[in-house]
Design a protein around this motif. Structure first.
Motif, PDB file in Angstrom:
ATOM      1  N   LEU A   1       0.843  -1.197   0.000  1.00  0.00           N
ATOM      2  CA  LEU A   1       0.000   0.000   0.000  1.00  0.00           C
ATOM      3  C   LEU A   1       0.885   1.255   0.000  1.00  0.00           C
ATOM      4  CD1 LEU A   1      -2.908   1.153   0.232  1.00  0.00           C
ATOM      5  CD2 LEU A   1      -2.602   1.106   2.725  1.00  0.00           C
ATOM      6  N   ASP A   2       0.518   2.231  -0.817  1.00  0.00           N
ATOM      7  CA  ASP A   2       1.252   3.500  -0.916  1.00  0.00           C
ATOM      8  C   ASP A   2       0.872   4.371   0.288  1.00  0.00           C
ATOM      9  OD1 ASP A   2       2.793   5.545  -1.883  1.00  0.00           O
ATOM     10  OD2 ASP A   2       1.391   6.161  -3.442  1.00  0.00           O
ATOM     11  N   VAL A   3       1.823   4.604   1.192  1.00  0.00           N
ATOM     12  CA  VAL A   3       1.539   5.313   2.444  1.00  0.00           C
ATOM     13  C   VAL A   3       2.480   6.503   2.609  1.00  0.00           C
ATOM     14  CG1 VAL A   3       1.396   5.135   4.960  1.00  0.00           C
ATOM     15  CG2 VAL A   3       0.738   3.183   3.554  1.00  0.00           C
ATOM     16  N   HIS A   4       1.894   7.654   2.918  1.00  0.00           N
ATOM     17  CA  HIS A   4       2.674   8.867   3.185  1.00  0.00           C
ATOM     18  C   HIS A   4       2.271   9.396   4.559  1.00  0.00           C
ATOM     19  CE1 HIS A   4       4.020   9.148  -1.067  1.00  0.00           C
ATOM     20  NE2 HIS A   4       2.889   8.471  -1.244  1.00  0.00           N
ATOM     21  N   VAL A   5       3.246   9.801   5.351  1.00  0.00           N
ATOM     22  CA  VAL A   5       2.988  10.235   6.724  1.00  0.00           C
ATOM     23  C   VAL A   5       3.496  11.660   6.899  1.00  0.00           C
ATOM     24  CG1 VAL A   5       3.316   9.713   9.172  1.00  0.00           C
ATOM     25  CG2 VAL A   5       3.246   7.842   7.504  1.00  0.00           C
TER      26      VAL A   5
ATOM     27  N   HIS B   1       6.913   7.943  11.652  1.00  0.00           N
ATOM     28  CA  HIS B   1       6.861   7.969  10.193  1.00  0.00           C
ATOM     29  C   HIS B   1       7.470   6.716   9.570  1.00  0.00           C
ATOM     30  CE1 HIS B   1       6.196  12.542   9.527  1.00  0.00           C
ATOM     31  NE2 HIS B   1       5.828  12.214  10.753  1.00  0.00           N
ATOM     32  N   SER B   2       7.880   5.734  10.351  1.00  0.00           N
ATOM     33  CA  SER B   2       8.651   4.601   9.815  1.00  0.00           C
ATOM     34  C   SER B   2       7.844   3.718   8.875  1.00  0.00           C
ATOM     35  CB  SER B   2       9.214   3.757  10.960  1.00  0.00           C
ATOM     36  OG  SER B   2       8.177   3.188  11.741  1.00  0.00           O
ATOM     37  N   GLY B   3       6.502   3.781   8.942  1.00  0.00           N
ATOM     38  CA  GLY B   3       5.692   2.951   8.069  1.00  0.00           C
ATOM     39  C   GLY B   3       5.424   3.555   6.711  1.00  0.00           C
ATOM     40  N   ALA B   4       5.948   4.752   6.455  1.00  0.00           N
ATOM     41  CA  ALA B   4       5.731   5.403   5.165  1.00  0.00           C
ATOM     42  C   ALA B   4       6.523   4.688   4.073  1.00  0.00           C
ATOM     43  CB  ALA B   4       6.132   6.872   5.231  1.00  0.00           C
ATOM     44  N   GLY B   5       5.993   4.726   2.856  1.00  0.00           N
ATOM     45  CA  GLY B   5       6.715   4.119   1.742  1.00  0.00           C
ATOM     46  C   GLY B   5       5.820   3.911   0.541  1.00  0.00           C
ATOM     47  N   ASP B   6       6.451   3.706  -0.609  1.00  0.00           N
ATOM     48  CA  ASP B   6       5.711   3.480  -1.843  1.00  0.00           C
ATOM     49  C   ASP B   6       5.070   2.098  -1.838  1.00  0.00           C
ATOM     50  OD1 ASP B   6       6.525   5.949  -2.743  1.00  0.00           O
ATOM     51  OD2 ASP B   6       8.287   5.151  -3.788  1.00  0.00           O
ATOM     52  N   GLY B   7       4.012   1.958  -2.615  1.00  0.00           N
ATOM     53  CA  GLY B   7       3.329   0.686  -2.727  1.00  0.00           C
ATOM     54  C   GLY B   7       3.286   0.207  -4.159  1.00  0.00           C
ATOM     55  N   ALA B   8       2.396  -0.732  -4.439  1.00  0.00           N
ATOM     56  CA  ALA B   8       2.218  -1.234  -5.794  1.00  0.00           C
ATOM     57  C   ALA B   8       1.680  -0.118  -6.694  1.00  0.00           C
ATOM     58  CB  ALA B   8       1.254  -2.422  -5.779  1.00  0.00           C
TER      59      ALA B   8
END
Length: 221
Positions: A154-158, A169-176
């Motif tokens: 999942l594409d997540v931005h924090v 913010h450690s769970g932020a990151g690009d997704g599919a």
């Protein structure tokens, strides 16, 4: 003629490749992406692995140097497109000296607001559907805690802020490429908001079965 291994997954793994996977796992536990129990299980499986197909699932949900984040985990079952565009089942989560949960097969509103005061809340997106491709989750934790859990693809931005508290913010990151875009924002005041990545239940089950199979094969040698 010897059959060609499919996508190289049946190719025998080398000691150097096992060690590279072990390095990724060590980095992940140091960053808090894996618990010590998860780390021990995956490290054991890495050193027992015989093929690329056995190594790849161990780091599928982790950032691997030189590898696009969108390739680290399988897309949601049936594809993300089937999970976008449903009417929302919840727009808010509120807990005042209590708690709330939003998990399982629920549908996230395009603007979801959560608030906790002397309480706690859980927002689990791993099995969720989404009203819109662009979703904003606003988290406000005052002397309480909020937990947001997302799948690896999942594409997540924090963009939240912590004041005398913590907004992780450690769970932020690009997704599919076809996943929704989720922005987690808000305020943690004398409280905490944690955003983390976890595998879906079916993927965790598959990894558990894979580790069991590896242990059984190791016992046969």
């Amino acid at each position: 003629m010897t059959p060609r291994p499919q996508d190289g997954l049946e190719m025998r793994a080398s000691d150097a490749e096992r060690e590279r996977i072990a390095d990724v796992l060590r980095e992940a536990v140091a960053e808090g992406r894996l618990t010590m129990e998860e780390f021990d299980e995956r490290l054991d499986a890495a050193y027992r692995a015989r093929t690329h197909g056995e190594l790849e699932p161990l780091v599928r949900d982790l950032p691997v140097p030189g590898r696009p984040a969108a390739d680290l985990a399988p897309a949601a079952e049936g594809g993300w497109a089937e999970r976008i565009g449903s009417p929302p089942t919840s727009r808010t989560g509120i807990a005042i000296m209590s708690g709330f949960q939003r998990k399982g097969a629920w549908t996230v509103a395009r603007r979801f607001t959560s608030f906790v005061f002397w309480g706690g809340g859980e927002i689990d997106l791993r099995e969720a559907r989404f009203e819109d491709r662009d979703t904003v989750i606003r988290c406000f934790a005052i002397m309480g805690g909020l937990q947001v859990t997302a799948p690896p693809d999942l594409d997540v931005h924090v963009s939240g802020v912590g004041i005398m508290g913590a907004f992780d913010h450690s769970g932020a990151g690009d997704g599919a490429p076809d996943s929704p875009r989720v922005t987690v924002t808000g305020l943690a005041l004398f409280g905490g908001v944690a955003v983390e990545r976890k595998l879906r239940k079916e993927e965790r089950k598959r990894l558990k079965e894979e580790r069991k199979r590896l242990r059984l094969e190791g016992g046969e040698d």
